[in-house]
Design a protein around this motif. Structure first.
Motif, PDB file in Angstrom:
ATOM      1  N   LYS A 106       0.844  -1.209   0.000  1.00 24.98           N
ATOM      2  CA  LYS A 106       0.000   0.000   0.000  1.00 24.98           C
ATOM      3  C   LYS A 106       0.877   1.256   0.000  1.00 24.98           C
ATOM      4  CE  LYS A 106      -4.179  -1.896   1.114  1.00 24.98           C
ATOM      5  NZ  LYS A 106      -5.156  -2.086   0.050  1.00 24.98           N
ATOM      6  N   ILE A 164      -3.638  12.906  -1.628  1.00 23.48           N
ATOM      7  CA  ILE A 164      -4.973  12.292  -1.717  1.00 23.48           C
ATOM      8  C   ILE A 164      -5.104  11.489  -3.018  1.00 23.48           C
ATOM      9  CG2 ILE A 164      -7.450  12.832  -1.986  1.00 23.48           C
ATOM     10  CD1 ILE A 164      -7.021  15.158  -0.005  1.00 23.48           C
ATOM     11  N   ASP A 208      -3.250   5.109  -0.782  1.00 22.18           N
ATOM     12  CA  ASP A 208      -4.309   4.124  -0.501  1.00 22.18           C
ATOM     13  C   ASP A 208      -4.816   4.332   0.923  1.00 22.18           C
ATOM     14  OD1 ASP A 208      -3.822   2.657  -2.972  1.00 22.18           O
ATOM     15  OD2 ASP A 208      -1.943   2.031  -2.022  1.00 22.18           O
ATOM     16  N   LEU A 246     -11.303  11.815  -2.109  1.00 24.14           N
ATOM     17  CA  LEU A 246     -10.647  10.543  -1.769  1.00 24.14           C
ATOM     18  C   LEU A 246     -10.883   9.521  -2.872  1.00 24.14           C
ATOM     19  CD1 LEU A 246     -11.498  10.054   2.035  1.00 24.14           C
ATOM     20  CD2 LEU A 246      -9.483  11.121   1.019  1.00 24.14           C
ATOM     21  N   LYS A 247      -9.827   8.795  -3.216  1.00 27.36           N
ATOM     22  CA  LYS A 247     -10.016   7.820  -4.287  1.00 27.36           C
ATOM     23  C   LYS A 247     -10.731   6.589  -3.727  1.00 27.36           C
ATOM     24  CE  LYS A 247      -5.530   5.558  -4.212  1.00 27.36           C
ATOM     25  NZ  LYS A 247      -4.460   5.005  -4.989  1.00 27.36           N
ATOM     26  N   THR A 297     -10.098   4.175  -0.214  1.00 28.91           N
ATOM     27  CA  THR A 297      -9.116   4.797   0.687  1.00 28.91           C
ATOM     28  C   THR A 297      -9.450   4.462   2.148  1.00 28.91           C
ATOM     29  OG1 THR A 297      -8.805   6.656  -0.823  1.00 28.91           O
ATOM     30  CG2 THR A 297      -8.127   7.013   1.449  1.00 28.91           C
ATOM     31  N   TRP A 298      -8.394   4.247   2.945  1.00 24.90           N
ATOM     32  CA  TRP A 298      -8.574   4.134   4.397  1.00 24.90           C
ATOM     33  C   TRP A 298      -8.152   5.481   4.994  1.00 24.90           C
ATOM     34  CZ3 TRP A 298      -5.293  -0.883   5.633  1.00 24.90           C
ATOM     35  CH2 TRP A 298      -5.777  -1.938   4.859  1.00 24.90           C
ATOM     36  N   ILE A 311     -14.958   3.443   1.491  1.00 29.83           N
ATOM     37  CA  ILE A 311     -13.995   4.185   2.342  1.00 29.83           C
ATOM     38  C   ILE A 311     -14.011   3.557   3.732  1.00 29.83           C
ATOM     39  CG2 ILE A 311     -13.500   6.463   3.383  1.00 29.83           C
ATOM     40  CD1 ILE A 311     -13.169   6.435   0.292  1.00 29.83           C
TER      41      ILE A 311
END
Ligand SMILES: NC(=O)c1ccc[n+]([C@@H]2O[C@H](COP(=O)([O-])OP(=O)(O)OC[C@H]3O[C@@H](n4cnc5c(N)ncnc54)[C@H](O)[C@@H]3O)[C@@H](O)[C@H]2O)c1
Ligand SMILES: O=C(O)[C@H](O)[C@H](O)COP(=O)(O)O
Length: 378
Positions: free
Chosen positions: A118, A166, A170, A198-199, A202-203, A228
Motif C-alpha cells: 500500500k 490524496i 491508498d 478521496l479515491k 481509501t482508508w 472508504i
C-alpha cells in the motif's frame, strides 16, 4: 508547595512526591476554587487552562501539560501572567505511530487483504507523523509526506501537496495539531470537498484531533461511500462523539492512540525535568526505573514472520479490537468516554519486547529481524 495534578496522570507521586504536597483532581471538572492556592498545576488534554480557571491563582508559577497538543491551554495568557508553561513534545509520538501502524495491520486482516504494497500518505510530518512513517517504511511501504510548514522551514525530506497525497495514497493518516487560523489551518482540513476527493477504497485514520475532519460531512460522505474505511481515535465534540459516526468507523477508540505506558511516563517525566530545571534542582530520578518489565519481554521467533504473524505479535503490546469493542459499549455518555480513558490499561510500545530470531528464512518477502528492529522491537 502545593501541586495540583490530574488524577489520571501516572507517576506524579514517584516524580513530584518529594517536591511538595500533591492534590489529585478530576481534570475535566477542575474549578478556579480548586486551583486558587496552587504553585504548580499539572494537567492533561481535558483541562482548559485559561483566565477563567487561573485568574485567582496568584501563587501559580508553573503549568505543565503531559500532552503533545496544546490547544486546551491559553498560552498567551500564561505568558502575560509570567507563568512558566511546558507541554511534553513527542512524549507519546511512538505510541501514536504504533497505534496507526497496528490499526492498518488490523484493518488489512479484517478486509481479507494485505497492508504490504500500500501507499500511505501522512498529513503532518512532526513527531507522531514521523513515528508512523518510520513504522511504515520499516515495513517496506511507500510513504508520502505532506507538511507545507516543515517544507517551508527547509526540512530536507521529500514533501507532496495534500492534493497529490490524496490522489496517490491508498491510506491517509492525519497527524496535525488543531489550528483555527492562518494559511495552514487544520480545522476541518478534511471538509466535504476534500472528502469527496478521496479515491475509491481509501482508508482514513485520524489520531490527532477530531475537528481536523468535519465529522458531520464525514457521516454524510461515508453513508454514500461504503468503500472508504475509517479508523477514528479522536472525535469532534469529545467526550460526546456522534453516534452515527462511531457506527460507521471500522475501528473506534476514545482518544487513546497515545496511551502507551512509556508515552504516559515520558509525559510526566518531561514535566518533572522542566520543573527541576526551573528551580535549579538536580534531576535525580530516571524514566527507565518507572517502567515495569513487560510480561512478554523475551520472544524467540522461528524464522521470518508473515504479516498475520506480525499482527499477532503486535497484539501482545496492543490489541485494538478489545478497545474498539469496549468503546462501542460505553461511548454514548460523557462518563463512559472518560471512564474508559481513566481505566485504560496502558499498553506497551514495541520496544518492551526483546525479539530474537532463532533461524532466518531465505525468502524475500518475510519480515526479518532487521525489519523488526527498525519497527522498534529490541
Ligand atoms: N490521539 C492521541 O492520543 C494524540 C496523541 C498525541 C498527539 N495528538 C495530536 O496530534 C497532533 C500532532 O502531534 P505531533 O507530535 O506530531 O505534533 P508536531 O508538532 O510534532 O507535528 C505536527 C506537524 O503538523 C504540521 N502541520 C501543521 N499544519 C499542517 C497542515 N495544514 N498540513 C500539513 N501539516 C501541517 C506541522 O508543521 C508539524 O510538523 C498534536 O498536536 C495533538 O493534537 C493526539
Ligand atoms: O496531545 C496529546 O498528547 C494527546 O492528545 C494525549 O494523549 C491526550 O491524552 P490526555 O492528556 O487526555 O490523557
Amino acid at each position: 508547595m502545593k501541586i495540583i495534578a490530574d488524577e489520571n496522570m501516572p507517576y506524579v507521586d514517584a516524580l513530584f512526591g518529594d517536591l511538595g504536597e500533591i492534590e489529585y483532581v478530576n481534570g475535566r471538572t477542575l474549578s478556579a476554587v480548586q486551583v486558587q492556592d496552587a504553585d504548580v498545576l499539572l494537567v492533561r488534554s481535558v483541562t482548559k487552562v485559561n483566565a477563567a480557571l487561573i485568574e485567582q491563582a496568584h501563587k501559580l508559577k508553573f503549568v505543565g501539560s503531559a500532552t503533545i497538543g496544546t490547544d486546551h491551554v491559553d498560552v498567551d495568557y500564561l505568558v502575560e501572567r509570567n507563568i512558566f508553561f511546558t507541554n511534553a513534545p513527542g512524549c507519546n509520538a511512538k505510541a501514536v505511530g504504533e497505534y496507526a501502524f497496528i490499526a492498518m495491520l488490523e484493518l488489512a486482516q479484517r478486509l481479507g487483504g494485505s497492508l504490504a504494497g500500500k501507499v500511505v500518505g501522512i498529513v503532518g510530518a512532526g513527531n507522531t507523523g514521523t513515528a508512523a512513517a518510520n513504522c511504515l517504511q520499516a515495513y517496506g511501504l511507500k510513504v508520502l509526506l505532506c507538511d507545507p510548514i516543515k517544507a517551508e522551514q527547509g526540512d530536507t525530506r521529500e514533501f507532496v501537496s495534500l492534493d497529490t497525497l490524496i490522489e496517490h495514497a491508498d491510506i491517509i493518516s492525519l497527524h496535525v495539531p488543531i489550528t483555527k487560523q492562518g494559511e495552514h489551518k487544520t480545522w476541518y482540513l478534511f471538509d466535504d470537498t476534500r472528502l469527496n476527493q478521496l479515491k475509491p477504497n481509501t482508508w482514513l485514520l485520524n489520531c490527532c484531533r477530531g475537528e481536523v475532519i468535519d465529522n458531520r460531512a464525514l457521516i454524510k460522505f461515508k453513508q454514500q461511500r461504503d468503500d472508504i474505511k475509517l479508523v477514528l481515535d479522536v472525535w469532534e465534540g469529545e467526550p460526546n462523539p456522534m453516534a452515527e459516526l462511531v457506527a460507521l468507523a471500522e475501528f473506534a477508540t476514545p482518544h487513546i492512540a497515545g496511551y502507551s505506558l512509556e508515552g504516559k511516563a515520558r509525559g510526566t517525566f518531561i514535566l518533572y525535568q522542566k520543573w527541576c530545571e526551573l528551580l535549579g534542582l538536580p534531576v535525580d530520578k530516571s524514566l527507565a526505573s518507572l517502567l515495569p518489565t513487560f510480561q512478554f519481554n523475551q520472544i524467540v521467533s522461528q524464522g521470518d514472520l508473515t504479516e498475520s504473524q506480525l499482527l499477532k505479535l503486535s497484539r501482545l503490546v496492543y490489541d485494538l479490537r478489545d478497545d474498539d469493542v469496549t468503546f462501542r459499549g460505553c461511548f454514548a455518555t460523557t462518563a463512559g468516554f472518560d471512564l474508559m480513558r481513566k481505566n485504560h490499561t496502558y499498553r506497551r510500545e514495541y520496544s518492551a519486547i526483546s525479539l530474537t530470531q532463532s533461524t532466518q528464512t531465505l525468502s524475500d518477502d518475510g519480515i526479518n529481524q532487521s525489519m523488526l528492529s527498525a519497527l522498534g522491537f529490541n
